[in-house]
Scaffold this motif. Sequence first.
Motif, mmCIF file in Angstrom:
data_model
loop_
_atom_site.group_PDB
_atom_site.id
_atom_site.type_symbol
_atom_site.label_atom_id
_atom_site.label_comp_id
_atom_site.label_asym_id
_atom_site.label_seq_id
_atom_site.Cartn_x
_atom_site.Cartn_y
_atom_site.Cartn_z
ATOM 1 N N GLU A 1 18.849 20.242 -98.515
ATOM 2 C CA GLU A 1 19.505 21.201 -97.638
ATOM 3 C C GLU A 1 20.905 21.515 -98.173
ATOM 4 O O GLU A 1 21.595 20.643 -98.691
ATOM 5 N N LYS A 2 21.310 22.768 -98.022
ATOM 6 C CA LYS A 2 22.641 23.185 -98.442
ATOM 7 C C LYS A 2 23.582 23.146 -97.237
ATOM 8 O O LYS A 2 23.416 23.912 -96.291
ATOM 9 N N ILE A 3 24.533 22.249 -97.278
ATOM 10 C CA ILE A 3 25.519 22.116 -96.213
ATOM 11 C C ILE A 3 26.883 22.376 -96.823
ATOM 12 O O ILE A 3 27.383 21.592 -97.627
ATOM 13 N N VAL A 4 27.456 23.500 -96.479
ATOM 14 C CA VAL A 4 28.677 23.966 -97.129
ATOM 15 C C VAL A 4 29.884 23.139 -96.716
ATOM 16 O O VAL A 4 30.695 22.730 -97.554
ATOM 17 N N SER A 5 30.006 22.886 -95.408
ATOM 18 C CA SER A 5 31.194 22.180 -94.922
ATOM 19 C C SER A 5 30.876 21.420 -93.643
ATOM 20 O O SER A 5 29.941 21.771 -92.915
ATOM 21 N N ILE A 6 31.644 20.394 -93.403
ATOM 22 C CA ILE A 6 31.514 19.562 -92.216
ATOM 23 C C ILE A 6 32.859 19.543 -91.505
ATOM 24 O O ILE A 6 33.894 19.303 -92.136
ATOM 25 N N ASN A 7 32.857 19.806 -90.203
ATOM 26 C CA ASN A 7 34.090 19.783 -89.420
ATOM 27 C C ASN A 7 34.185 18.468 -88.660
ATOM 28 O O ASN A 7 33.345 18.150 -87.822
ATOM 29 N N ARG B 1 32.803 10.000 -99.337
ATOM 30 C CA ARG B 1 32.593 10.182 -100.779
ATOM 31 C C ARG B 1 31.161 10.622 -101.072
ATOM 32 O O ARG B 1 30.930 11.539 -101.869
ATOM 33 N N LYS B 2 30.192 9.999 -100.437
ATOM 34 C CA LYS B 2 28.789 10.339 -100.677
ATOM 35 C C LYS B 2 28.479 11.770 -100.256
ATOM 36 O O LYS B 2 27.725 12.473 -100.941
ATOM 37 N N LEU B 3 29.045 12.199 -99.146
ATOM 38 C CA LEU B 3 28.775 13.549 -98.648
ATOM 39 C C LEU B 3 29.370 14.618 -99.551
ATOM 40 O O LEU B 3 28.719 15.632 -99.852
ATOM 41 N N GLN B 4 30.608 14.409 -100.011
ATOM 42 C CA GLN B 4 31.271 15.446 -100.804
ATOM 43 C C GLN B 4 30.725 15.546 -102.218
ATOM 44 O O GLN B 4 30.995 16.517 -102.922
ATOM 45 N N VAL C 1 29.411 7.765 -85.272
ATOM 46 C CA VAL C 1 29.845 8.688 -86.329
ATOM 47 C C VAL C 1 29.085 8.388 -87.618
ATOM 48 O O VAL C 1 28.627 9.302 -88.320
ATOM 49 N N TYR C 2 28.909 7.114 -87.925
ATOM 50 C CA TYR C 2 28.196 6.729 -89.143
ATOM 51 C C TYR C 2 26.740 7.197 -89.096
ATOM 52 O O TYR C 2 26.169 7.585 -90.120
ATOM 53 N N GLU C 3 26.134 7.168 -87.912
ATOM 54 C CA GLU C 3 24.765 7.655 -87.771
ATOM 55 C C GLU C 3 24.686 9.147 -88.092
ATOM 56 O O GLU C 3 23.724 9.613 -88.717
ATOM 57 N N ALA C 4 25.709 9.881 -87.666
ATOM 58 C CA ALA C 4 25.747 11.313 -87.981
ATOM 59 C C ALA C 4 25.929 11.528 -89.475
ATOM 60 O O ALA C 4 25.294 12.417 -90.076
ATOM 61 N N TYR C 5 26.791 10.729 -90.095
ATOM 62 C CA TYR C 5 26.962 10.823 -91.543
ATOM 63 C C TYR C 5 25.622 10.579 -92.248
ATOM 64 O O TYR C 5 25.265 11.279 -93.212
ATOM 65 N N ALA C 6 24.896 9.559 -91.786
ATOM 66 C CA ALA C 6 23.606 9.226 -92.401
ATOM 67 C C ALA C 6 22.616 10.377 -92.253
ATOM 68 O O ALA C 6 21.847 10.671 -93.180
ATOM 69 N N ASP C 7 22.640 11.039 -91.103
ATOM 70 C CA ASP C 7 21.751 12.179 -90.878
ATOM 71 C C ASP C 7 22.079 13.312 -91.846
ATOM 72 O O ASP C 7 21.177 13.916 -92.453
ATOM 73 N N VAL C 8 23.362 13.608 -91.992
ATOM 74 C CA VAL C 8 23.774 14.685 -92.896
ATOM 75 C C VAL C 8 23.439 14.328 -94.341
ATOM 76 O O VAL C 8 22.934 15.162 -95.104
ATOM 77 N N LEU C 9 23.686 13.082 -94.716
ATOM 78 C CA LEU C 9 23.382 12.659 -96.083
ATOM 79 C C LEU C 9 21.897 12.782 -96.370
ATOM 80 O O LEU C 9 21.493 13.233 -97.457
ATOM 81 N N ALA C 10 21.058 12.414 -95.402
ATOM 82 C CA ALA C 10 19.609 12.538 -95.580
ATOM 83 C C ALA C 10 19.212 13.997 -95.780
ATOM 84 O O ALA C 10 18.328 14.305 -96.602
ATOM 85 N N LEU D 1 25.114 23.721 -87.439
ATOM 86 C CA LEU D 1 24.436 22.566 -86.874
ATOM 87 C C LEU D 1 25.461 21.673 -86.183
ATOM 88 O O LEU D 1 26.478 21.311 -86.775
ATOM 89 N N ALA D 2 25.209 21.320 -84.924
ATOM 90 C CA ALA D 2 26.119 20.449 -84.172
ATOM 91 C C ALA D 2 25.478 19.075 -83.988
ATOM 92 O O ALA D 2 24.326 18.968 -83.568
ATOM 93 N N LEU D 3 26.227 18.040 -84.318
ATOM 94 C CA LEU D 3 25.793 16.670 -84.106
ATOM 95 C C LEU D 3 26.781 16.004 -83.149
ATOM 96 O O LEU D 3 27.967 15.910 -83.447
ATOM 97 N N LYS D 4 26.302 15.543 -82.010
ATOM 98 C CA LYS D 4 27.171 14.938 -81.009
ATOM 99 C C LYS D 4 27.371 13.462 -81.327
ATOM 100 O O LYS D 4 26.404 12.704 -81.446
ATOM 101 N N VAL D 5 28.625 13.058 -81.463
ATOM 102 C CA VAL D 5 28.928 11.655 -81.790
ATOM 103 C C VAL D 5 29.797 10.985 -80.729
ATOM 104 O O VAL D 5 29.984 9.771 -80.771
ATOM 105 N N LEU D 6 30.331 11.769 -79.792
ATOM 106 C CA LEU D 6 31.196 11.210 -78.760
ATOM 107 C C LEU D 6 30.735 11.675 -77.375
ATOM 108 O O LEU D 6 30.260 12.810 -77.226
#
Length: 219
Positions: free
Chosen positions: A35-41, A62-65, A20-29, A4-9
Motif C-alpha cells: 500500500e502507498k501511504i504518503v504521510s502519517i499525522n 524509523r521503520k515507517l519512514q 499507538v504501537y498497535e496502530a504503527y504495526a497496522d500501518v507497517l503491515a 485513513l483514520a486509526l483511533k488510538v486514544l
Amino acid sequence: MPILALKVLPKDGSGPLDAVYEAYADVLARLQKGEKIVSINLSLSSITDDADAKKVECDWIRKLQLYGTAVCAAAGNDGEDLKDNLPAYCTEALTVTSMDSADNPSYFSNFAAMNNDGKKKSLLTAPGSNIYSTYKDGGYETLSGTSMATPFVTGSAAACFLSGNCKLSAQPGVTPSQTANYPVMLAAAAGAPCNNGKCGPSWGASNAYYGYYVNTRQF
C-alpha cells in the motif's frame, strides 16, 4: 487521495502507548503489503526521559519512514525543548512546531535546541494558533496547539508526492523520508521569502529552533 483514520486514544485524549504501537504495526503491515501511504499525522505526544521508551518509539518511526512515508509529529505544547516528547524527539519524524498569525512562535510551542543538529534536519513550523477546526458532535471550534499545526505539514507531504518531488517505494530503504523526502520539504521551506520581515528558523528566539515555515506552494 483517500484518508485513513486509526483511533488510538479514547475521548478524554489520553491512553497507553501500546495502542499507538498497535496502530504503527497496522500501518507497517499495510506498507509491507505494497500500500502507498504518503504521510502519517501524529497530533499526539507523550513525555518521557526513559531511553528505552524513546528507542521503542523511534524504531517504529524509523521503520515507517523507510518506505518514503512522511511521519509528521506534533512538537508538544509545553513551551520547552522537545527532547523528552515522543514521537517529536525522533530524528526520523518530521516534527512540527507552531506559529501564530503575527509570525511569532506560539507561546505554547515546544522547539528544538539550537545544538540539536539531528532534529534540525527534520523539523518545520506551521500555523497552530487559533485554527478553525472540526470538533466533536459534528461541530467546529477554534483551537490552538502543535497538533493543529501538524496537519498542514502532513498535507504538504501529500502535495510533495503528488507533484513528483517526493517519492515512495514498495521496498524499505529505497526512498526513506528522512534522507529522500524531508530534505526536499525543508529546502522548499527555507527557500520561501520572509513573512512580514520575520524569518526562520529561530524567529527571533536566541536559543530555540522552530524551523522554517512549511511551503506547500512550492509543490
